[in-house]
Design a protein around this motif. Sequence first.
Motif, PDB file in Angstrom:
ATOM      1  N   ARG A   1       8.919  10.161   1.830  1.00  0.00           N
ATOM      2  CA  ARG A   1       8.897   9.623   0.473  1.00  0.00           C
ATOM      3  C   ARG A   1       7.752  10.237  -0.321  1.00  0.00           C
ATOM      4  N   TYR A   2       6.633  10.466   0.352  1.00  0.00           N
ATOM      5  CA  TYR A   2       5.490  11.062  -0.350  1.00  0.00           C
ATOM      6  C   TYR A   2       5.848  12.470  -0.833  1.00  0.00           C
ATOM      7  N   PHE A   3       6.459  13.280   0.046  1.00  0.00           N
ATOM      8  CA  PHE A   3       6.835  14.634  -0.357  1.00  0.00           C
ATOM      9  C   PHE A   3       7.847  14.596  -1.502  1.00  0.00           C
ATOM     10  N   ALA A   4       8.795  13.655  -1.416  1.00  0.00           N
ATOM     11  CA  ALA A   4       9.817  13.566  -2.461  1.00  0.00           C
ATOM     12  C   ALA A   4       9.211  13.163  -3.793  1.00  0.00           C
TER      13      ALA A   4
ATOM     14  N   ASP B   1     -11.806  12.132   1.576  1.00  0.00           N
ATOM     15  CA  ASP B   1     -12.350  11.429   0.421  1.00  0.00           C
ATOM     16  C   ASP B   1     -11.825  10.008   0.295  1.00  0.00           C
ATOM     17  N   MET B   2     -10.631   9.776   0.771  1.00  0.00           N
ATOM     18  CA  MET B   2      -9.995   8.473   0.615  1.00  0.00           C
ATOM     19  C   MET B   2      -9.888   7.790   1.969  1.00  0.00           C
ATOM     20  N   ASP B   3      -9.586   6.502   1.931  1.00  0.00           N
ATOM     21  CA  ASP B   3      -9.375   5.772   3.173  1.00  0.00           C
ATOM     22  C   ASP B   3      -8.198   6.355   3.938  1.00  0.00           C
ATOM     23  N   PRO B   4      -8.196   6.199   5.242  1.00  0.00           N
ATOM     24  CA  PRO B   4      -7.078   6.749   6.034  1.00  0.00           C
ATOM     25  C   PRO B   4      -5.739   6.171   5.570  1.00  0.00           C
ATOM     26  N   HIS B   5      -4.734   7.034   5.548  1.00  0.00           N
ATOM     27  CA  HIS B   5      -3.403   6.612   5.101  1.00  0.00           C
ATOM     28  C   HIS B   5      -2.398   7.681   5.517  1.00  0.00           C
ATOM     29  N   ILE B   6      -1.158   7.281   5.697  1.00  0.00           N
ATOM     30  CA  ILE B   6      -0.116   8.267   6.000  1.00  0.00           C
ATOM     31  C   ILE B   6       0.065   9.215   4.827  1.00  0.00           C
ATOM     32  N   PHE B   7      -0.217   8.725   3.616  1.00  0.00           N
ATOM     33  CA  PHE B   7      -0.130   9.586   2.441  1.00  0.00           C
ATOM     34  C   PHE B   7      -1.221  10.655   2.464  1.00  0.00           C
ATOM     35  N   ALA B   8      -2.383  10.334   3.025  1.00  0.00           N
ATOM     36  CA  ALA B   8      -3.447  11.338   3.118  1.00  0.00           C
ATOM     37  C   ALA B   8      -3.035  12.468   4.061  1.00  0.00           C
ATOM     38  N   VAL B   9      -2.383  12.123   5.170  1.00  0.00           N
ATOM     39  CA  VAL B   9      -1.900  13.158   6.095  1.00  0.00           C
ATOM     40  C   VAL B   9      -0.830  14.002   5.425  1.00  0.00           C
ATOM     41  N   ALA B  10       0.096  13.335   4.716  1.00  0.00           N
ATOM     42  CA  ALA B  10       1.145  14.075   4.022  1.00  0.00           C
ATOM     43  C   ALA B  10       0.557  14.984   2.948  1.00  0.00           C
ATOM     44  N   GLU B  11      -0.436  14.496   2.211  1.00  0.00           N
ATOM     45  CA  GLU B  11      -1.084  15.314   1.183  1.00  0.00           C
ATOM     46  C   GLU B  11      -1.805  16.503   1.811  1.00  0.00           C
ATOM     47  N   GLU B  12      -2.444  16.279   2.960  1.00  0.00           N
ATOM     48  CA  GLU B  12      -3.137  17.385   3.645  1.00  0.00           C
ATOM     49  C   GLU B  12      -2.141  18.451   4.078  1.00  0.00           C
TER      50      GLU B  12
ATOM     51  N   ILE C   1       0.828  -1.215   0.000  1.00  0.00           N
ATOM     52  CA  ILE C   1       0.000   0.000   0.000  1.00  0.00           C
ATOM     53  C   ILE C   1       0.857   1.256   0.000  1.00  0.00           C
ATOM     54  N   TYR C   2       2.126   1.107  -0.392  1.00  0.00           N
ATOM     55  CA  TYR C   2       3.003   2.268  -0.387  1.00  0.00           C
ATOM     56  C   TYR C   2       3.672   2.492  -1.736  1.00  0.00           C
ATOM     57  N   GLY C   3       3.150   1.875  -2.779  1.00  0.00           N
ATOM     58  CA  GLY C   3       3.746   2.024  -4.099  1.00  0.00           C
ATOM     59  C   GLY C   3       3.466   3.388  -4.695  1.00  0.00           C
ATOM     60  N   GLU C   4       4.094   3.633  -5.817  1.00  0.00           N
ATOM     61  CA  GLU C   4       3.940   4.925  -6.476  1.00  0.00           C
ATOM     62  C   GLU C   4       2.523   5.117  -7.003  1.00  0.00           C
ATOM     63  N   ASP C   5       1.842   4.012  -7.345  1.00  0.00           N
ATOM     64  CA  ASP C   5       0.460   4.152  -7.796  1.00  0.00           C
ATOM     65  C   ASP C   5      -0.444   4.636  -6.670  1.00  0.00           C
ATOM     66  N   ILE C   6      -0.170   4.177  -5.448  1.00  0.00           N
ATOM     67  CA  ILE C   6      -0.957   4.658  -4.295  1.00  0.00           C
ATOM     68  C   ILE C   6      -0.666   6.135  -4.046  1.00  0.00           C
ATOM     69  N   ILE C   7       0.615   6.514  -4.196  1.00  0.00           N
ATOM     70  CA  ILE C   7       0.967   7.926  -4.010  1.00  0.00           C
ATOM     71  C   ILE C   7       0.220   8.787  -5.029  1.00  0.00           C
ATOM     72  N   ASN C   8       0.202   8.340  -6.269  1.00  0.00           N
ATOM     73  CA  ASN C   8      -0.520   9.097  -7.302  1.00  0.00           C
ATOM     74  C   ASN C   8      -2.012   9.143  -7.020  1.00  0.00           C
ATOM     75  N   ALA C   9      -2.563   8.067  -6.435  1.00  0.00           N
ATOM     76  CA  ALA C   9      -3.995   8.047  -6.129  1.00  0.00           C
ATOM     77  C   ALA C   9      -4.343   9.056  -5.039  1.00  0.00           C
ATOM     78  N   TYR C  10      -3.475   9.215  -4.054  1.00  0.00           N
ATOM     79  CA  TYR C  10      -3.760  10.147  -2.951  1.00  0.00           C
ATOM     80  C   TYR C  10      -3.385  11.578  -3.295  1.00  0.00           C
ATOM     81  N   SER C  11      -2.547  11.748  -4.311  1.00  0.00           N
ATOM     82  CA  SER C  11      -2.099  13.088  -4.662  1.00  0.00           C
ATOM     83  C   SER C  11      -3.279  13.917  -5.169  1.00  0.00           C
ATOM     84  N   GLY C  12      -3.453  15.086  -4.562  1.00  0.00           N
ATOM     85  CA  GLY C  12      -4.515  15.996  -4.962  1.00  0.00           C
ATOM     86  C   GLY C  12      -5.878  15.684  -4.394  1.00  0.00           C
ATOM     87  N   GLN C  13      -6.015  14.624  -3.595  1.00  0.00           N
ATOM     88  CA  GLN C  13      -7.311  14.243  -3.041  1.00  0.00           C
ATOM     89  C   GLN C  13      -7.522  14.913  -1.677  1.00  0.00           C
ATOM     90  N   ASN C  14      -8.779  15.165  -1.359  1.00  0.00           N
ATOM     91  CA  ASN C  14      -9.112  15.663  -0.030  1.00  0.00           C
ATOM     92  C   ASN C  14      -8.938  14.563   1.013  1.00  0.00           C
TER      93      ASN C  14
END
Length: 1850
Positions: A178-181, A134-145, A118-131
């Motif tokens: 990694r998400y920010f990078a 809107d998506m399931d909880p994830h560390i990427f969602a916090v980073a995106e916020e 659940i940490y691949g680049e496709d997941i990062i792209n899925a969370y990028s730009g999302q509120n």
Amino acid sequence: MAASELYTKFARVWIPDPEEVWKSAELLKDYKPGDKVLLLHLEEGKDLEYHLDPKTKELPHLRNPDILVGENDLTALSYLHEPAVLHNLRVRFIDSKLIYTYCGIVLVAINPYEQLPIYGEDIINAYSGQNMGDMDPHIFAVAEEAYKQMARDERNQSIIVSGESGAGKTVSAKYAMRYFATVSGSASEANVEEKVLASNPIMESIGNAKTTRNDNSSRFGKYIEIGFDKRYRIIGANMRTYLLEKSRVVFQAEEERNYHIFYQLCASAKLPEFKMLRLGNADNFNYTKQGGSPAIEGVDDAKEMAHTRQACTLLGISESHQMGIFRILAGILHLGNVGFTSRDADSCTIPPKHEPLCIFCDLMGVDYEEMCHWLCHRKLATATETYIKPISKLQATNARDALAKHIYAKLFNWIVDNVNQALHSAVKQHSFIGVLDIYGFETFEINSFEQFCINYANEKLQQQFNMHVFKLEQEEYMKEQIPWTLIDFYDNQPCINLIESKLGILDLLDEECKMPKGTDDTWAQKLYNTHLNKCALFEKPRLSNKAFIIQHFADKVEYQCEGFLEKNKDTVFEEQIKVLKSSKFKMLPELFQDDEKAISPTSATSSGRTPLTRTPAKPTKGRPGQMAKEHKKTVGHQFRNSLHLLMETLNATTPHYVRCIKPNDFKFPFTFDEKRAVQQLRACGVLETIRISAAGFPSRWTYQEFFSRYRVLMKQKDVLSDRKQTCKNVLEKLILDKDKYQFGKTKIFFRAGQVAYLEKLRADKLRAACIRIQKTIRGWLLRKKYLRMRKAAITVQRYVRGYQARCYAKFLRRTKAATIIQKYWRMYVVHRRYKIRRAATIVLQSYLRGFLARNRYRKILREHKAVIIQKRVRGWLARTHYKRSMRAIIYLQCCFRRMMAKRELKKLKIEARSVERYKKLHIGMENKIMQLQRKVDEQNKDYKCLMEKLTNLEGIYNSETEKLRSDLERLQLSEEEAKVATGRVLSLQEEIAKLRKDLEQTRSEKKCIEEHADRYKQETEQLVSNLKEENTLLKQEKEALNHRIVQQAKEMTETMEKKLVEETKQLELDLNDERLRYQNLLNEFSRLEERYDDLKEEMTLMVHVPKPGHKRTDSTHSSNESEYTFSSEIAEMEDIPSRTEEPSEKKVPLDMSLFLKLQKRVTELEQEKQVMQDELDRKEEQVLRSKAKEEERPQIRGAELEYESLKRQELESENKKLKNELNELRKALSEKSAPEVTAPGAPAYRVLMEQLTSVSEELDVRKEEVLILRSQLVSQKEAIQPKNTMTDSTILLEDVQKMKDKGEIAQAYIGLKETNRLLESQLQSQKRSHENEAEALRGEIQSLKEENNRQQQLLAQNLQLPPEARIEASLQHEITRLTNENLYFEELYADDPKKYQSYRISLYKRMIDLMEQLEKQDKTVRKLKKQLKVFAKKIGELEVGQMENISPGQIIDEPIRPVNIPRKEKDFQGMLEYKKEDEQKLVKNLILELKPRGVAVNLIPGLPAYILFMCVRHADYLNDDQKVRSLLTSTINSIKKVLKKRGDDFETVSFWLSNTCRFLHCLKQYSGEEGFMKHNTSRQNEHCLTNFDLAEYRQVLSDLAIQIYQQLVRVLENILQPMIVSGMLEHETIQGVSGVKPTGLRKRTSSIADEGTYTLDSILRQLNSFHSVMCQHGMDPELIKQVVKQMFYIIGAITLNNLLLRKDMCSWSKGMQIRYNVSQLEEWLRDKNLMNSGAKETLEPLIQAAQLLQVKKKTDDDAEAICSMCNALTTAQIVKVLNLYTPVNEFEERVSVSFIRTIQMRLRDRKDSPQLLMDAKHIFPVTFPFNPSSLALETIQIPASLGLGFISRV
């Protein structure tokens, strides 16, 4: 509604449990106020009486409805309390395998102890730009916020990650970075994001260690600030560290390890560069073997060392510095092995030349004696004197360990400083996001200074967290204009004051450290005196005077005072530090430079952890006194300052919280220990967040959400147009207590439990409605069933009665028929029986009589045979007796005679022996012998007398004998006659007996034959029957085999078809993969090209003053594309690098033309190579053939050579004549022409001169070929003659040597004479034939002269003919000449067929050469013809100009238009003419400034493409390759410029995609290739290109079309992406089907962008818009299908990806919504006739996911159906959907874990991608099928609106 009213029967509650913490139970009866006991039924089946607390009388916590269990946000629960939180986390973690859960503003992360995909680049792209909500909880969602708020609010952000050791803090922080990078990228080419990520391995190796709780536990805290520029791209980073655990360097507990770097060094000790460190196994060092666990399972320390060194290199730490770091670390290990020996109680020594200390001193570069001295002594300074005092062994060991810890802490600081320097950026930082990875609350059996500092830091963080939560709640209420009431929450300020205030714990500790004789005991007494019984948070243990207890926010912690003072003082001997500072090793003194300056809060502790802050780049200078003062700061004081600095930083940012939970202490994957989880939830503040939320209005609904969810509770009259007023009216009726809810501006706020009450009302209403529906439907079904049964019964009765009547009639008919049948049958049976008996009787009688007769005959025969046998036997017996008697008598006679003979023999033997003996005994008896001799003589005389008498007697006897013999012969004859008669009788008797015997044998054989015949007949019948049976069986088997063969054939056909289909699909997939790979490369090329253009523009902007010098023009174009231009092209390629420095707009055309020419040159060279190879093979064959002919006909060679020489001479003379004639023609032309036209500079003169020179060059070439042939013929003639002579002479010599006999020589001489005569005759015949040939050649020369004269006449005539008739006349003449020549030679060689055949062969070769020359000449003629036309026009213009006296400038401004227009209007050729200087204007008006909308609406589709192609046609007609190349290059570059400028406009991209494809189709349609001319009209075929092959440009245009298509797809995606999720998933197309569930705090306004709500109709309208625009632009239908397929793939992929990442969307009702939306999309495809475009197939994964949400999910059959149905989904996607499936209503059921495991077991053999999400960025490979146009080019009119008046139709 009162809370007690909810405790009704069947209500579920939570009760405390010592094992499971909380246990679920169900009420067996309603609760009434005043009841002291609750009757409960536990889930395990037991009943329980639960006693309420008599004091508080608190009821147990109510359990949330099942539909709320497993929510993404804990604040969405109706009942917010500890058991609800714990149960929700357990369900998500164990059942759904979800490790992230929101709790308001906190992200709770549970460590799964397992790698999850659940940490691949496709997941990062899925969370990028999302509120965030809107998506399931994830560390990427916090980073995106955090990233989004930083960009939106222009405010720095912080992500605070906390938790126990082993909870996953470091991993969470790593994934956030990694998400920010990945999302932001770097602002420069230095790959800063890679450096930021590379700092993790370094910090983990020097700061992480194995503990009993975690294999990779961070033993320090760190705060990483990731810097961003104004465009929010990473530019750098900075790291601050806190509280390094230095004590681990010298001590590790059981089953723990030191820091990883030490074990990595030991594992790499065998490397050659590490040999100088003299390391070995980790068990050899005291500092690495104490824990007894030197290895970690699954970790290779040697590989980790390689990763660490690689990260150091990436961060710019040089190899020398790396080796320095490793030297210091190795020195620490060797220092730990230094041992001390006690001299007495107060002193100790080190053994001389102690090896560990020697190695330490060598590595550190310090003096051995000095270090040895100060390890065993210390310096004491007083006011007046300084003493050197020895220390004990224990003190020396502690001092050694303190030194090791101090060195490691300094090295740690140095590495952190270097990492910060590597991550520092020269660009100004605009904003930053900080990631704080810090330790959580700690409590152990023995807690010391480290735990005190950690818990102090957590108290400060918890206070900040509480204030932030409180602030957010207050902002939410104020925003919604709800009355704010003070919420009572836990404030830990008293605990913080107890620690850090004046006379607090830290203040008293620092004061005690300043005391000369301060101890831990005195400090403890001060604490008791100051705080005991005065502060409620401070307590003293009952059984200890050296400990104290603090009531922290999480729990009570008992601290042991022992070691507090020592760890706070940071005691390190100054003399040892001075020795290290004097080291020859340059890096070591650098570590201790801070000791000479004012020590910042980053200094080290002696035995605890090191509080560190960010090291300034330039240290400030201060006074020595001030430095000495600051040097005395304690560790506690330093840590308090650094903590205050951290809190200031966090308060200046917007914090985001991540709380990491450790689910169990055994590191088992997906195992949940409730006790440990509750402890951590209490400690990390999650439950406090819940309590704060529950104190106010935790449940929040928007008015629309409330209306959608609880519409079923409203009546039709209650529904108003105003949703807000409707909700108010309903709530006032449903909830009477108005304090339980508040109406905000946009939301409704509910107290805890009110949503559960509303859910109960809704469930009751739905249940009642379901019952009513069920009742009605069941009644209707039963009524329908009754009517159906009644109708069926009547029908059955009717049919049964009719059947019975028919059966009775049938019975009567059968009875009558049976009677008649019986009568006739009985008669037949009796008659048949009589016949059988009669026949049997007759047969028996015949057989009996025959039997008796045969018996009688046998008896007579037997008696007769017995008589014969007796007779024969008696005779045989008599003969046998006689023979036996005779044999016995003869035998006796023989025996007697033998006996007598034996006796005689014996006697003779005796006599012989006696004579010999006598001779021996009486040797001298000769006299006696003589006497005896006399007697013998006398006897002889007597004998002679007797013989005479005997002869007389014999004569008498002979006569008598003759008489007797005659008598005997007569008797013998009679005897023989008697014997013959007797023998005849006997033979007759024997023959009779034989005949009788044969008769008997024949009879027996007859009988046997009859028996055999009967048996054979039976066997034959049996065999026939068996064969019939076998035949039937074989027929059946044959039919079965035929059927089987047919089935097998069908199966084989099906399998072959399947294989064919599969192979076809595989080939198509491979083709698509190749296309996709090529198009991706093309996309990458276009991206790099755009990047190059951008960089070039930036360079031009940066360089304001251009370089002086002349700009080079493009000189790569030449009018003749021949092989001789290749060298110039190579030279141009060499000039390209120098040209790139100059910003020229013509660089791209230069590269393109060069590329095309080089590509064409390569193909020409390949063709030439092939031609040369064929020519070489043909030459070799000719050589071999010529050799064979030479061997066959050696005598003809001379004649052929002479003939060739004559022919050659004739050709030379003819060439000379032609050359002279051409020179004369040149002179005549120059004399007859006008002086203006034939002037040396005139165009006509130049054209004719070029033609003449080309002809003369060709004649010279032919002359050279003749000379070459002459030399070859001469050499061959010279080579043939000596060869023949030499071979003849050698043969003669050999023959002469062989002839040694004179006769042979004479015969040879005669033969030679005859041979000479023969040769003379042959020579004479050859001479005659040579003379004849010479005459023939003279005649041929004469005829050639005549032919030459005739050719000259024809040439003169041809010059007078028009150009079109010249070729035809010349061809006709050539045909006539060849025919005459053929007839002549046919008559000449009629007598010699071989010569005629050789002549025919040479004639064919000559014809082939002539045809090739003719083709070349035709091409040259066509080219020269067009050039002549052009120059004729120019000559005409010049003549007209001279006649009208028009200036050259006017001629240029007004060319031949007035003369040519009337003639051209009659018949247009479909071409457009423009001037070379108007090319840029043409491109500008037609491409750069063209408005697609106007062209698409008002004009024919593809008009710009047609205009461009007609211009290309005219350039091709003029044979101007430079014009063609320039126009095509300008067109391609201009289209690219337009798309770069307006590339985000769909209409522009679609317009130019359509025109590029049409232009490409035109180039194919009019290319002249047969494959593209099938659908052309005859007129269109006339318009084909004649001079140039533009296949290379077609490829370039195809690549351009691919780029435009990809850009079109990107534009589509950007337009559709905001609509898809809202329209396909969120919007309720079918109203009321899916009820909205509570969303919690995650749907807060800060995360929701202000954008319109899209629906499915929005998507359909957009699709209609796309389709109409493409159709208006005239895009090919196949291309439209491909675009639609790509659009539908994007819709399906984005929808499915969001479905897989959103638990709230995985429900039965949402599956129905998705299927309905998909059906609407399919309906759109049907309306547009696009069902065969493949677009529907791209939605198959989404359709199957929707079906998966709706099918039953209980039994094994359901699992089988799911596995067979979901073939387009991967296993990971199926399991994910099942895990995420969430009931929206109580009537739905969750998917059990066992069912999911069953699915996994069934799908384990399926080979599919492990990737969870679909690649939404995937672009299908595009193809451009050929689509010819039926539009005639000559009918196209150019509108004036295009501004193309400067071009004219031709």
